[in-house]
Design a protein around this motif. Structure first.
Motif, PDB file in Angstrom:
ATOM      1  N   LEU A   1       1.544  18.927  -2.100  1.00 27.78           N
ATOM      2  CA  LEU A   1       2.931  18.838  -2.559  1.00 27.78           C
ATOM      3  C   LEU A   1       3.280  17.463  -3.103  1.00 27.78           C
ATOM      4  O   LEU A   1       3.986  17.343  -4.102  1.00 27.78           O
ATOM      5  N   THR A   2       2.815  16.414  -2.443  1.00 21.41           N
ATOM      6  CA  THR A   2       3.131  15.059  -2.889  1.00 21.41           C
ATOM      7  C   THR A   2       1.871  14.204  -2.886  1.00 21.41           C
ATOM      8  O   THR A   2       1.053  14.285  -1.976  1.00 21.41           O
ATOM      9  N   GLU A   3       1.728  13.418  -3.926  1.00 23.38           N
ATOM     10  CA  GLU A   3       0.644  12.432  -4.014  1.00 23.38           C
ATOM     11  C   GLU A   3       1.261  11.068  -4.277  1.00 23.38           C
ATOM     12  O   GLU A   3       2.285  10.961  -4.945  1.00 23.38           O
ATOM     13  N   GLU A   4       0.644  10.041  -3.713  1.00 21.13           N
ATOM     14  CA  GLU A   4       1.150   8.689  -3.917  1.00 21.13           C
ATOM     15  C   GLU A   4       0.005   7.724  -4.153  1.00 21.13           C
ATOM     16  O   GLU A   4      -1.110   7.924  -3.652  1.00 21.13           O
ATOM     17  N   ARG A   5       0.322   6.679  -4.884  1.00 21.70           N
ATOM     18  CA  ARG A   5      -0.653   5.617  -5.095  1.00 21.70           C
ATOM     19  C   ARG A   5      -0.717   4.763  -3.836  1.00 21.70           C
ATOM     20  O   ARG A   5       0.314   4.492  -3.198  1.00 21.70           O
ATOM     21  N   LEU A   6      -1.925   4.335  -3.498  1.00 26.02           N
ATOM     22  CA  LEU A   6      -2.090   3.466  -2.334  1.00 26.02           C
ATOM     23  C   LEU A   6      -1.754   2.026  -2.685  1.00 26.02           C
ATOM     24  O   LEU A   6      -1.994   1.563  -3.802  1.00 26.02           O
ATOM     25  N   ALA A   7      -1.189   1.337  -1.713  1.00 22.84           N
ATOM     26  CA  ALA A   7      -0.927  -0.099  -1.817  1.00 22.84           C
ATOM     27  C   ALA A   7      -1.515  -0.764  -0.576  1.00 22.84           C
ATOM     28  O   ALA A   7      -1.950  -0.090   0.359  1.00 22.84           O
ATOM     29  N   VAL A   8      -1.529  -2.077  -0.583  1.00 18.92           N
ATOM     30  CA  VAL A   8      -2.066  -2.831   0.553  1.00 18.92           C
ATOM     31  C   VAL A   8      -0.928  -3.584   1.225  1.00 18.92           C
ATOM     32  O   VAL A   8      -0.223  -4.370   0.577  1.00 18.92           O
TER      33      VAL A   8
ATOM     34  N   GLY B   1      -4.122  -7.383  11.011  1.00 19.22           N
ATOM     35  CA  GLY B   1      -4.952  -6.895   9.924  1.00 19.22           C
ATOM     36  C   GLY B   1      -4.124  -6.482   8.724  1.00 19.22           C
ATOM     37  O   GLY B   1      -2.906  -6.694   8.676  1.00 19.22           O
ATOM     38  N   LEU B   2      -4.807  -5.903   7.719  1.00 21.35           N
ATOM     39  CA  LEU B   2      -4.169  -5.370   6.532  1.00 21.35           C
ATOM     40  C   LEU B   2      -4.238  -3.845   6.601  1.00 21.35           C
ATOM     41  O   LEU B   2      -4.994  -3.285   7.394  1.00 21.35           O
ATOM     42  N   ALA B   3      -3.462  -3.160   5.752  1.00 21.69           N
ATOM     43  CA  ALA B   3      -3.441  -1.700   5.820  1.00 21.69           C
ATOM     44  C   ALA B   3      -3.317  -1.092   4.434  1.00 21.69           C
ATOM     45  O   ALA B   3      -2.566  -1.589   3.593  1.00 21.69           O
ATOM     46  N   LEU B   4      -4.062  -0.021   4.202  1.00 20.92           N
ATOM     47  CA  LEU B   4      -3.914   0.794   3.001  1.00 20.92           C
ATOM     48  C   LEU B   4      -2.869   1.863   3.298  1.00 20.92           C
ATOM     49  O   LEU B   4      -3.070   2.709   4.171  1.00 20.92           O
ATOM     50  N   VAL B   5      -1.748   1.821   2.573  1.00 23.57           N
ATOM     51  CA  VAL B   5      -0.626   2.711   2.866  1.00 23.57           C
ATOM     52  C   VAL B   5      -0.050   3.269   1.568  1.00 23.57           C
ATOM     53  O   VAL B   5      -0.210   2.661   0.499  1.00 23.57           O
ATOM     54  N   PRO B   6       0.641   4.412   1.608  1.00 21.21           N
ATOM     55  CA  PRO B   6       1.309   4.927   0.412  1.00 21.21           C
ATOM     56  C   PRO B   6       2.361   3.938  -0.097  1.00 21.21           C
ATOM     57  O   PRO B   6       3.009   3.245   0.687  1.00 21.21           O
ATOM     58  N   ALA B   7       2.534   3.895  -1.414  1.00 21.84           N
ATOM     59  CA  ALA B   7       3.454   2.929  -2.017  1.00 21.84           C
ATOM     60  C   ALA B   7       4.890   3.116  -1.543  1.00 21.84           C
ATOM     61  O   ALA B   7       5.669   2.152  -1.486  1.00 21.84           O
ATOM     62  N   SER B   8       5.279   4.348  -1.185  1.00 17.83           N
ATOM     63  CA  SER B   8       6.653   4.589  -0.734  1.00 17.83           C
ATOM     64  C   SER B   8       6.949   3.927   0.599  1.00 17.83           C
ATOM     65  O   SER B   8       8.106   3.844   1.023  1.00 17.83           O
ATOM     66  N   THR B   9       5.898   3.419   1.254  1.00 14.08           N
ATOM     67  CA  THR B   9       6.086   2.732   2.530  1.00 14.08           C
ATOM     68  C   THR B   9       6.920   1.466   2.360  1.00 14.08           C
ATOM     69  O   THR B   9       7.361   0.880   3.349  1.00 14.08           O
ATOM     70  N   ARG B  10       7.151   1.062   1.131  1.00 14.10           N
ATOM     71  CA  ARG B  10       7.915  -0.146   0.852  1.00 14.10           C
ATOM     72  C   ARG B  10       9.235  -0.183   1.623  1.00 14.10           C
ATOM     73  O   ARG B  10       9.693  -1.234   2.064  1.00 14.10           O
ATOM     74  N   LYS B  11       9.851   0.997   1.810  1.00 12.25           N
ATOM     75  CA  LYS B  11      11.139   1.046   2.505  1.00 12.25           C
ATOM     76  C   LYS B  11      10.997   0.772   4.001  1.00 12.25           C
ATOM     77  O   LYS B  11      12.000   0.516   4.678  1.00 12.25           O
ATOM     78  N   LEU B  12       9.767   0.810   4.533  1.00 11.73           N
ATOM     79  CA  LEU B  12       9.555   0.541   5.959  1.00 11.73           C
ATOM     80  C   LEU B  12       9.128  -0.895   6.236  1.00 11.73           C
ATOM     81  O   LEU B  12       9.042  -1.306   7.388  1.00 11.73           O
ATOM     82  N   VAL B  13       8.846  -1.640   5.170  1.00 17.89           N
ATOM     83  CA  VAL B  13       8.232  -2.950   5.326  1.00 17.89           C
ATOM     84  C   VAL B  13       9.240  -3.999   5.797  1.00 17.89           C
ATOM     85  O   VAL B  13      10.286  -4.174   5.186  1.00 17.89           O
ATOM     86  N   PRO B  14       8.930  -4.737   6.883  1.00 20.15           N
ATOM     87  CA  PRO B  14       9.817  -5.815   7.345  1.00 20.15           C
ATOM     88  C   PRO B  14       9.658  -7.052   6.462  1.00 20.15           C
ATOM     89  O   PRO B  14       8.794  -7.104   5.583  1.00 20.15           O
ATOM     90  N   ASP B  15      10.467  -8.066   6.723  1.00 22.60           N
ATOM     91  CA  ASP B  15      10.483  -9.258   5.866  1.00 22.60           C
ATOM     92  C   ASP B  15       9.167 -10.020   5.868  1.00 22.60           C
ATOM     93  O   ASP B  15       8.848 -10.701   4.890  1.00 22.60           O
TER      94      ASP B  15
END
Length: 295
Positions: free
Chosen positions: A165-172, A243-257
């Motif tokens: 149903l949904t696909e997203e580009r991965l970000a780091v 560490g670092l994480a490979l996450v969907p780009a929409s995760t931007r709304k969850l990212v802290p400062d």
């Protein structure tokens, strides 16, 4: 004849097992502790087995108690579904559609879909329960749910159908004070020496395997430091410098400062939500919902 007393005792057992405390379980159940303790003892006597080890620090399950807890949980869930079906039948409802969904789907894909479905089928009750992606196929095969919205893709077996149903580009996801945070975008090669926080394979085997395979195909042998249960947990671990994480780009709304998301190159997209259903269990309610998804 249904043994309602045994059913109640099993329900009490589940509460104590989950709370690991008679007092906390009693509070959760809205009863005092002495009768709860007495009824658990009655259950142990009836089953001829000790279910709990008691100490000043609380209670822990014995091996026998731990062995029966999964079956008790499943039984309790089936009772809830039965109770819901009875209530709906009494109130004139035509049926119940039970959906299992990961948290991301419950906050994104599912709400508008259920709203449209209810408009066309006002006599149907839609029951949603939270699951991990790894629970989707066993729950479908057991008939515990009618549909699943999970992070799955590929060949899932002859009896299971899957529609992305949904696909997203991965970000780091990178700590803001990390040297890599100054770059515009990151390559797989730039992650070679970095510990990674990955979504656990136990939660979503196909998603985990796809990511690991994509990393290796791009020359990266990933150093997985932590496996966690959700994307939100991945971000939290990055925020704590783990560490670092490979996450969907929409995760931007969850990212802290103190965390930034960087585009990953080459572009890699992953299925973030798919609808999954059984091919061998005929259900007109499932067919009706699928018609809305793929008219």
């Amino acid at each position: 004849m249904i043994n309602f007393r045994l059913i109640r005792h099993l329900w009490l057992f589940q509460a104590v097992a989950e709370e690991q405390s008679f007092s906390h379980a009693a509070k959760r159940l809205g009863m005092s502790q002495p009768p709860l303790t007495e009824q658990i003892q009655t259950l142990e006597h009836a089953l001829k087995v000790k279910l709990f080890e008691r100490s000043r620090r609380g209670v822990t399950l014995t091996p026998a108690g731990a062995a029966i807890l999964p079956a008790v949980r499943k039984f309790a869930d089936q009772l809830e579904r039965l109770e819901l079906a009875v209530l709906e039948a009494v109130s004139g409802q035509a049926g119940v559609l039970t959906i299992g969904a990961i948290t991301a789907a419950m906050t994104d894909v599912l709400p508008p879909l259920i709203e449209r479905f209810k408009l066309d089928h006002p006599q149907i009750t839609v029951a949603v329960r939270e699951i991990d992606s790894a629970e989707a196929i066993p729950a479908l095969e057991a008939g515990d749910i009618d549909l699943a919205f999970a992070r799955l893709e590929g060949n899932l077996g002859a009896s299971i159908r899957c529609l992305p149903l949904t696909e997203e580009r991965l970000a780091v996801a990178v700590p803001r004070d990390h040297p890599l945070a100054a770059r515009q975008r990151l390559s797989f090669a730039s992650l070679a020496d970095e510990p990674l926080v990955m979504s656990s394979r136990q939660v979503s085997p196909s998603y985990f395997d796809h990511l690991i395979g994509a990393c290796k195909a791009n020359g990266l042998n990933p150093r997985v430091l932590h496996e966690v249960r959700s994307v939100a947990s991945q971000i939290a671990f990055v925020s704590c410098g783990q560490g670092l994480a490979l996450v969907p780009a929409s995760t931007r709304k969850l990212v802290p400062d103190n965390v930034v998301l960087k585009p990953l190159t080459p572009k890699l997209s992953v299925v973030t939500t798919a609808v999954v259903w059984s091919r061998v269990r005929s259900n007109p309610l499932v067919d009706a919902l699928l018609e809305q998804i793929q008219p």
